[in-house]
Design an enzyme around this catalytic site. Structure first.
Site, PDB file in Angstrom:
ATOM      1  N   GLU A 184      34.562  53.032  46.999  1.00  0.00           N
ATOM      2  CA  GLU A 184      33.386  52.807  46.144  1.00  0.00           C
ATOM      3  C   GLU A 184      32.220  53.678  46.614  1.00  0.00           C
ATOM      4  OE1 GLU A 184      31.895  48.708  45.652  1.00  0.00           O
ATOM      5  OE2 GLU A 184      29.911  49.622  45.462  1.00  0.00           O
TER       6      GLU A 184
ATOM      7  N   CYS B  32      26.734  42.844  44.537  1.00  0.00           N
ATOM      8  CA  CYS B  32      27.267  41.966  43.495  1.00  0.00           C
ATOM      9  C   CYS B  32      27.478  40.597  44.118  1.00  0.00           C
ATOM     10  CB  CYS B  32      28.592  42.527  43.014  1.00  0.00           C
ATOM     11  SG  CYS B  32      29.496  41.369  42.011  1.00  0.00           S
TER      12      CYS B  32
ATOM     13  N   THR C 150      28.534  47.389  46.547  1.00  0.00           N
ATOM     14  CA  THR C 150      28.450  46.078  45.873  1.00  0.00           C
ATOM     15  C   THR C 150      28.883  44.911  46.759  1.00  0.00           C
ATOM     16  OG1 THR C 150      30.642  46.440  44.933  1.00  0.00           O
ATOM     17  CG2 THR C 150      28.760  46.939  43.524  1.00  0.00           C
TER      18      THR C 150
ATOM     19  N   HIS D 285      36.482  50.261  41.486  1.00  0.00           N
ATOM     20  CA  HIS D 285      35.636  50.926  42.495  1.00  0.00           C
ATOM     21  C   HIS D 285      34.896  52.146  41.954  1.00  0.00           C
ATOM     22  CE1 HIS D 285      37.317  48.714  45.692  1.00  0.00           C
ATOM     23  NE2 HIS D 285      38.428  49.380  45.850  1.00  0.00           N
TER      24      HIS D 285
ATOM     25  N   CYS E  68      33.909  49.152  37.298  1.00  0.00           N
ATOM     26  CA  CYS E  68      33.135  47.935  37.060  1.00  0.00           C
ATOM     27  C   CYS E  68      31.721  48.325  36.602  1.00  0.00           C
ATOM     28  CB  CYS E  68      33.055  47.114  38.347  1.00  0.00           C
ATOM     29  SG  CYS E  68      31.978  45.683  38.150  1.00  0.00           S
TER      30      CYS E  68
ATOM     31  N   HIS F  39      34.678  54.189  52.308  1.00  0.00           N
ATOM     32  CA  HIS F  39      35.201  53.242  51.318  1.00  0.00           C
ATOM     33  C   HIS F  39      35.192  53.932  49.947  1.00  0.00           C
ATOM     34  CE1 HIS F  39      35.359  49.919  48.498  1.00  0.00           C
ATOM     35  NE2 HIS F  39      35.822  49.163  49.483  1.00  0.00           N
TER      36      HIS F  39
ATOM     37  N   SER G 156      43.933  41.159  53.604  1.00  0.00           N
ATOM     38  CA  SER G 156      42.713  41.086  52.794  1.00  0.00           C
ATOM     39  C   SER G 156      41.578  40.463  53.606  1.00  0.00           C
ATOM     40  CB  SER G 156      43.013  40.258  51.535  1.00  0.00           C
ATOM     41  OG  SER G 156      41.837  39.702  51.043  1.00  0.00           O
TER      42      SER G 156
ATOM     43  N   ASN H 240      38.548  39.783  52.686  1.00  0.00           N
ATOM     44  CA  ASN H 240      37.760  38.737  52.011  1.00  0.00           C
ATOM     45  C   ASN H 240      38.510  37.408  51.993  1.00  0.00           C
ATOM     46  OD1 ASN H 240      38.600  38.071  49.015  1.00  0.00           O
ATOM     47  ND2 ASN H 240      39.058  40.232  49.338  1.00  0.00           N
TER      48      ASN H 240
HETATM   49 FE1  F3S Z   1      32.435  44.438  40.066  1.00  0.00          FE
HETATM   50 FE2  F3S Z   1      31.366  42.693  41.662  1.00  0.00          FE
HETATM   51 FE3  F3S Z   1      33.915  42.727  41.328  1.00  0.00          FE
HETATM   52  S1  F3S Z   1      30.853  44.821  41.500  1.00  0.00           S
HETATM   53  S2  F3S Z   1      34.435  44.822  40.914  1.00  0.00           S
HETATM   54  S3  F3S Z   1      32.395  42.249  39.768  1.00  0.00           S
HETATM   55  S4  F3S Z   1      32.886  42.344  43.240  1.00  0.00           S
END
Ligand code: F3S
Length: 282
Positions: A127, A193, A165, A75, A97, A125, A221, A223
């Site tokens: 991040e 992402c 992301t 994060h 990341c 959050h 979780s 997700n």
């Molecule tokens: Fe990075 Fe995407 Fe995972 S930003 S931490 S690869 S969800």
């Protein structure tokens, strides 16, 4: 039993990299810390604890630590936290990341150029908190379409819009549109992402082909919950389990093909265990 295992099941690239970094560090000398739990998976955090890795719970706790190594999770953290780690003479291993790091670089540069940073994401959050901590001037967080509608900007410089992301792409587009309709001069950098989306698309495809679908992930979780919902729509016989211990399947003879996917914080060994069990025992 024939099994289709989703290629993108479990950790994304950034999380995998961060978890591996901690395990590598766990073998090194001295105390090892992570700034916050490395992932939202109790088993992994407990396993790391056994290996002497402690998750720092807060900035106040960080201030009490005088020696050792601190690993920053995927994060990311604010610049101030990075500086604090170094000021205290601790070794910092940055496993942020690279996709998150890119956002840090963008907001740092754009805010230094005088632009107003707008982060589309969930306030609070980790991040998003980290991203805010790389802005040279106070940034704004927009969480929803309603907040975007209410937003007013009096400044003269352009707005620079980035995203958390894991934010939903369609919602991001809608919010950007609201800003454009208001006539603001905006620079938009789509920093979403696609790891989550790719995992979901793959899970949907597999679920549509199999007789039974198993989704592995933590109870809390979100997700994994989402993956379950997507799969359930395609395959009536979809099961949500945390580990192999939750798997009580009585499969009718007619079942030929089982699909397996897993949420973003499910470690590979759990996925493997379930996969092997289903292959051998049914
Ligand atoms: Fe990075 Fe995407 Fe995972 S930003 S931490 S690869 S969800």
């Amino acid at each position: 039993m024939e099994v289709i295992l989703a290629e993108k099941a479990g950790f994304c690239f950034g999380v995998k990299r961060a978890v591996e970094t901690v395990y590598e560090q766990a073998g090194a000398d001295g105390k090892i810390y992570t700034y916050g739990p490395i992932i939202h998976n109790e088993e992994v955090v407990k396993d790391l604890e056994k290996k002497g890795v402690h998750a720092i719970a807060s900035e106040a706790e960080l201030e009490t630590i005088a020696e050792g190594t601190v690993v920053i999770r995927s994060h990311g953290v604010s610049e101030a936290i990075c500086e604090k780690i170094e000021r205290q003479g601790l070794r910092c291993v940055d496993a942020t990341c690279p996709f998150v790091k890119r956002i840090h670089d963008i907001v740092s540069k754009e805010s230094a150029a005088g632009r107003q940073i707008v982060v589309i994401g969930n306030a609070g959050h980790p991040e998003v908190e980290g991203i805010l901590g790389w802005c040279r001037t106070p940034a704004i967080v927009i969480e929803s379409l309603e907040e975007a509608e209410k937003f007013r900007y009096e400044g003269e410089k352009e707005l620079c819009i980035v995203s958390q992301t894991t934010y939903n792409y369609n919602k991001f587009q809608d919010i950007v549109e609201i800003f454009e309709q208001k006539g603001y001069n905006v620079i938009v950098v789509n920093t979403i992402c696609n790891a989550t989306e790719v995992r979901q698309t793959e899970a949907k495809k597999i679920a549509s082909q199999v007789d039974v679908m198993i989704v592995i992930g933590g109870n809390h979780s979100s997700n994994t919950q989402k993956l379950y919902e997507i799969c359930k729509k395609e395959c009536e016989n979809t099961y949500f389990i945390q580990t192999l211990d939750d798997l009580y399947l009585e499969l009718p003879e007619s079942v030929r093909l089982v699909g397996i996917t897993a949420g973003a914080s499910t470690p590979n060994n759990i996925i493997e265990e379930v996969q092997n069990y289903v292959r051998i025992n049914f």
